[in-house]
Design a protein around this motif. Structure first.
Motif, PDB file in Angstrom:
ATOM      1  N   SER A   1       0.863  -1.174   0.000  1.00  0.00           N
ATOM      2  CA  SER A   1       0.000   0.000   0.000  1.00  0.00           C
ATOM      3  C   SER A   1       0.897   1.220   0.000  1.00  0.00           C
ATOM      4  N   VAL A   2       0.374   2.351  -0.362  1.00  0.00           N
ATOM      5  CA  VAL A   2       1.173   3.584  -0.396  1.00  0.00           C
ATOM      6  C   VAL A   2       1.731   3.898   0.984  1.00  0.00           C
ATOM      7  N   GLU A   3       0.882   3.737   2.031  1.00  0.00           N
ATOM      8  CA  GLU A   3       1.308   4.053   3.387  1.00  0.00           C
ATOM      9  C   GLU A   3       2.461   3.157   3.829  1.00  0.00           C
ATOM     10  N   LYS A   4       2.373   1.890   3.498  1.00  0.00           N
ATOM     11  CA  LYS A   4       3.398   0.953   3.947  1.00  0.00           C
ATOM     12  C   LYS A   4       4.690   1.105   3.162  1.00  0.00           C
ATOM     13  N   VAL A   5       4.574   1.383   1.878  1.00  0.00           N
ATOM     14  CA  VAL A   5       5.761   1.548   1.051  1.00  0.00           C
ATOM     15  C   VAL A   5       6.559   2.763   1.501  1.00  0.00           C
ATOM     16  N   THR A   6       5.860   3.805   1.969  1.00  0.00           N
ATOM     17  CA  THR A   6       6.537   5.034   2.404  1.00  0.00           C
ATOM     18  C   THR A   6       6.718   5.089   3.921  1.00  0.00           C
ATOM     19  N   GLY A   7       6.430   3.977   4.578  1.00  0.00           N
ATOM     20  CA  GLY A   7       6.441   3.981   6.034  1.00  0.00           C
ATOM     21  C   GLY A   7       7.777   3.734   6.679  1.00  0.00           C
ATOM     22  N   GLY A   8       8.827   3.586   5.923  1.00  0.00           N
ATOM     23  CA  GLY A   8      10.145   3.348   6.498  1.00  0.00           C
ATOM     24  C   GLY A   8      10.765   2.067   5.984  1.00  0.00           C
ATOM     25  N   THR A   9      12.047   1.877   6.316  1.00  0.00           N
ATOM     26  CA  THR A   9      12.810   0.738   5.803  1.00  0.00           C
ATOM     27  C   THR A   9      12.229  -0.592   6.236  1.00  0.00           C
ATOM     28  N   SER A  10      11.826  -0.694   7.501  1.00  0.00           N
ATOM     29  CA  SER A  10      11.299  -1.943   8.042  1.00  0.00           C
ATOM     30  C   SER A  10      10.037  -2.385   7.312  1.00  0.00           C
ATOM     31  N   GLU A  11       9.085  -1.455   7.162  1.00  0.00           N
ATOM     32  CA  GLU A  11       7.831  -1.796   6.492  1.00  0.00           C
ATOM     33  C   GLU A  11       8.060  -2.074   5.010  1.00  0.00           C
ATOM     34  N   LEU A  12       8.990  -1.362   4.405  1.00  0.00           N
ATOM     35  CA  LEU A  12       9.286  -1.598   2.994  1.00  0.00           C
ATOM     36  C   LEU A  12       9.824  -3.008   2.798  1.00  0.00           C
ATOM     37  N   ALA A  13      10.685  -3.466   3.699  1.00  0.00           N
ATOM     38  CA  ALA A  13      11.211  -4.829   3.618  1.00  0.00           C
ATOM     39  C   ALA A  13      10.087  -5.847   3.753  1.00  0.00           C
ATOM     40  N   GLN A  14       9.125  -5.570   4.635  1.00  0.00           N
ATOM     41  CA  GLN A  14       7.999  -6.480   4.819  1.00  0.00           C
ATOM     42  C   GLN A  14       7.101  -6.505   3.584  1.00  0.00           C
ATOM     43  N   VAL A  15       6.923  -5.361   2.967  1.00  0.00           N
ATOM     44  CA  VAL A  15       6.120  -5.294   1.745  1.00  0.00           C
ATOM     45  C   VAL A  15       6.793  -6.082   0.628  1.00  0.00           C
ATOM     46  N   MET A  16       8.108  -5.910   0.495  1.00  0.00           N
ATOM     47  CA  MET A  16       8.837  -6.638  -0.539  1.00  0.00           C
ATOM     48  C   MET A  16       8.754  -8.138  -0.305  1.00  0.00           C
ATOM     49  N   ALA A  17       8.869  -8.548   0.951  1.00  0.00           N
ATOM     50  CA  ALA A  17       8.713  -9.968   1.275  1.00  0.00           C
ATOM     51  C   ALA A  17       7.297 -10.430   0.964  1.00  0.00           C
ATOM     52  N   GLY A  18       6.305  -9.583   1.288  1.00  0.00           N
ATOM     53  CA  GLY A  18       4.916  -9.943   1.034  1.00  0.00           C
ATOM     54  C   GLY A  18       4.624 -10.142  -0.439  1.00  0.00           C
ATOM     55  N   VAL A  19       5.228  -9.318  -1.287  1.00  0.00           N
ATOM     56  CA  VAL A  19       5.052  -9.480  -2.734  1.00  0.00           C
ATOM     57  C   VAL A  19       5.598 -10.843  -3.173  1.00  0.00           C
TER      58      VAL A  19
END
Length: 311
Positions: free
Chosen positions: A226-244
């Motif tokens: 989501s836009v919020e999670k992608v821009t939410g910091g390094t930790s959340e970005l890593a989780q989003v990438m893993a989720g994909v």
């Protein structure tokens, strides 16, 4: 790459639910052991530890497992080190899978593993022969990492003799289950149908005389993008990438996994499977730093499953 002659000899499609393939010629005489005989051999087996074959994962080569190999030897019980052999896969060998592009089933998403992965199965053949000769044993333990898990299952299924040579099969972060086929356009089967074939032909703990252990890791919880999670910091970005990545494997993003393989996909179903989930284990030795990012072969994660491998 598979040579033109090999491809020419290999049938190009699956028939009647089995995978057409080029026959892998072996020079040694084949031994066939019935289940009853196999149990008798086990009952009278020497106390020496069984040899262990490490099956590399996608993109890995044999050298990536040097530390794991040393750890397995050092932890062997009874005062005698186990014979530990890594299938001699080179990093460039993985390009051989491009042979599957010549099969129309690749584009249909109904690809069978053979002959595309015969090059890998040949490496397993060689490692098993080498280990049995060096140890004097009749059976081995297959320790499979990542894609080596389903490749090891394909190898056991390839012949009766192969299955009778395996006492135990243990996988580390292996994607065993095919992705869902519910028509979600965001989910693309990266094996192009191979895992579906494996699930159909050898589900769960398929071989009665083989002990199955599946090991999963929970290094990272995935997040749906989501836009919020992608821009939410390094930790959340890593989780989003893993989720994909998890989405491509199991159809869900918000699940735990080792950074590559979701827990639910790494475990085979069935009562005869021992399932071990290791808290915080990262998927691969590539990128592991032994500190904040420890893979299955690093302590303390190693101690969570090593006793299930040493026999």
């Amino acid at each position: 790459m598979l040579c033109t002659a090999q491809l020419a000899r290999a049938p190009a499609q699956c028939r009647h639910g089995t995978c057409a393939h080029a026959r892998v010629e072996r020079t040694n005489a084949k031994r066939r052991t019935h289940s009853g005989c196999k149990r008798a051999i086990r009952a009278h087996a020497a106390a020496s530890p069984l040899p262990i074959i490490i099956l590399p994962g996608l993109g890995n080569n044999a050298a990536d497992y040097d530390r794991l190999k040393d750890a397995l030897r050092a932890r062997s019980e009874g005062g005698e080190s186990a014979v530990v052999t890594v299938a001699d896969v080179k990093r460039y060998d993985w390009l051989r899978n491009a042979a599957g592009l010549t099969d129309v089933n690749y584009w249909r998403g109904t690809l069978c593993p053979r002959p595309t992965v015969d090059w890998y199965l040949n490496y397993i053949d060689d490692a098993v022969e080498q280990s049995l000769l060096a140890s004097g044993a009749d059976e081995v333990v297959l320790l499979a990492h990542s894609a080596g898990g389903w490749l090891g299952r394909v190898w056991m299924h390839a012949s009766h003799e192969n299955a009778t040579r395996v006492r135990k099969f243990c996988s580390l972060g292996s994607p065993h289950r095919p992705p869902p086929t519910d028509g979600d356009s965001l989910v693309i089967d990266q094996t192009r149908g191979i895992l579906t074939w494996v699930e159909r032909e050898m589900p769960g703990a398929h071989h009665d005389d083989v002990e199955y252990v599946t090991v999963a890791g929970t290094y990272l919880e995935g997040l749906a993008p989501s836009v919020e999670k992608v821009t939410g910091g390094t930790s959340e970005l890593a989780q989003v990438m893993a989720g994909v990545g998890y989405m491509q494997v199991c159809g869900k993003a918000d699940v735990p996994g080792d950074g590559i393989t979701p827990v639910e996909t790494a475990h085979l179903p069935g009562e005869r499977v021992k399932r071990v989930t290791v808290e915080g284990a990262y998927h691969t030795p590539l990128g592991a730093d032994g500190e904040s990012r420890k893979w299955y072969g690093d302590e303390p994660h190693l101690s969570a499953w090593i006793d299930d491998v040493l026999i």
